[in-house]
Enzyme design. Structure first.
Site, PDB file in Angstrom:
ATOM      1  N   LYS A  68       0.638  -1.085  -0.256  1.00 16.73           N
ATOM      2  CA  LYS A  68       0.015   0.007   0.136  1.00 16.73           C
ATOM      3  C   LYS A  68       0.916   1.378   0.052  1.00 16.73           C
ATOM      4  O   LYS A  68       0.551   2.214  -0.810  1.00 16.73           O
ATOM      5  CB  LYS A  68      -0.933  -0.094   1.125  1.00 16.73           C
ATOM      6  N   ASP A 106      -6.412   0.581   0.017  1.00 11.83           N
ATOM      7  CA  ASP A 106      -6.610   0.395   1.480  1.00 11.83           C
ATOM      8  C   ASP A 106      -7.852  -0.110   2.008  1.00 11.83           C
ATOM      9  O   ASP A 106      -8.618  -0.466   1.089  1.00 11.83           O
ATOM     10  CB  ASP A 106      -6.358   1.708   1.960  1.00 11.83           C
TER      11      ASP A 106
END
Length: 396
Positions: free
Chosen positions: A281, A300
DNA sequence: TCACAACCTTG
DNA sequence: AAGGTTGTG
């Protein structure tokens, strides 16, 4: 004492260039959590540090206005650099007054005084801003393409216009996003501010507020950094920051990060993931927001939910945690849907999902004497004043 | 490859 | 919990 520049005060030098709202909406672009260093210091005025100096930005209907502080810095920056000609950049004070009066709705009319407008070369500031906002990327055209292939995107595209990816400094981007794990935007902003105050070079002070540059990799690599940052409330992230900085210097050198701009996406992402505190991420955030990888798409918990709820993304459902495999598949799903600028489209959806912007989804409130072309801005200001916060509107 | 706990704080 | 990463089984 030096103060934050205000457009209508007449005390500051403001320059501007053409930049329609459909291409850039400052409030969303600077407030959607891709950068943590800009503050709204006055209504529609955004002050922050970029490219080693302090700026205040604001926009009118079709122009972006900027003011910078401490012009002595620009002397060194100009040395040895050749800038393009200034051409039609200059405007007459008369035109400025007309435009500003039209936009800022001064009821008195004629009392508005504008800052000095000089005819000198701006020191590369316009070019710096064009690069930072990546204004060569035709956002309006991209919106049309995304809307044509995705009706969920189309639903929000008319409200959340001008959400643009910034081209941030790779060092600032990397070390900022290492701080985002398990964290809120509001707290991240405070942490980054304290990080810069502690380890960054001081630039200037406005209304008593000190502004600092982002720390260098060298400053972050020092052995004392972990303890300092723990004192500043960074928690377990303190070690990640210091270790990542140390690893970059020991294994690659300070220029390594910037060099990843000219490397393919997957290679750059793998390289970043070798750093402590950097998973998929964070690596994708850095790729997208500072390394010119427009197809990088950070997944996310928000995007994970959006993928299931709005896109019936089957690989996203039925699992308790976001595994590496599912992470990849969701990214590939959106890249296939949106194309090479998928990461940019993702940020529009992300922005539209933020709690602080839910009020934009409410039906417009008609203000007395308000024209419709300024509706969205007027609406936002009005609701800010009245503190309206209605429940989030979800489409299913 | 998947699941879970631990990690530092605070809105 | 909050825009995650790491270590363990």
């Amino acid at each position: 004492m030096t103060q934050h520049a205000v457009f209508s005060s007449g005390a500051n030098v403001w320059r501007s260039f053409c930049c329609p709202r459909s291409e850039l909406w400052l409030d969303l672009t600077l407030g959607c959590g891709q950068t943590f260093r800009w503050r709204e210091t006055a209504d529609g005025h955004w002050t922050g540090v970029m490219g080693g100096r302090v700026w205040t930005l604001m926009q009118t209907e079709d122009r972006l206005w900027y003011h910078t502080y401490g012009s002595q810095v620009s002397t060194a920056r100009q040395a040895g650099r050749k800038w393009p000609g200034e051409g039609e950049r200059l405007e007459t004070v008369k035109k400025l007054k007309t435009e500003a009066a039209a936009v800022k709705e001064e009821p008195e009319g004629g009392t508005l005084e504008l800052g000095e407008v000089t005819s000198q070369w701006d020191g590369g500031e316009e070019e710096t801003l064009r690069d930072y906002f990546q204004l060569k990327v035709p956002l309006g055209d991209l919106y049309k393409e995304w809307a044509s292939v995705d009706h969920h995107f189309k639903d929000i595209a008319n409200i959340f216009t001008g959400v643009r990816m910034l081209r941030q400094d790779p060092t600032e981007c990397l070390f900022s996003f290492i701080c985002t794990s398990n964290n809120h935007i509001s707290r991240i902003e405070g942490m980054i501010e304290r990080l810069c105050a502690k380890l960054g070079a001081p630039l200037c002070r406005l209304d008593g507020t000190p502004y600092h540059d982002f720390p260098t990799v060298h400053a972050l690599a020092d052995g004392s950094v972990e303890a300092s940052l723990r004192d500043l409330g960074f928690g377990y992230r303190a070690r990640f920051l210091q270790q990542s900085a140390r690893q970059i210097l020991d294994q690659h050198g300070a220029d390594w990060l910037g060099g990843l701009r000219s490397v393919p996406y997957e290679e750059a992402r793998s390289a970043l993931r070798t750093l402590p505190g950097v998973g998929f991420k964070v690596a994708d955030c850095v790729c997208l927001m500072s390394l010119d990888k427009s197809c990088a798409l950070p997944v996310d918990t928000h995007m994970w939910q959006i993928a299931q709820r709005d896109y019936r993304c089957t690989m996203a459902t039925g699992r308790k945690t976001l595994t590496d495999k599912v992470y990849q598949e969701i990214g590939d799903f959106f890249r296939k849907l949106w194309g090479p600028y998928a990461g940019w489209a993702h940020s529009v959806l992300f922005c539209a999902d933020l709690k602080k912007f839910q009020k934009l989804k409410e039906p417009p409130i008609k203000m007395e004497g308000e024209g419709d072309e300024k509706e969205s801005i007027g609406k936002m200001k009005a609701e800010k004043k009245h503190g309206k916060a209605r429940a989030k509107v979800c489409k299913t």
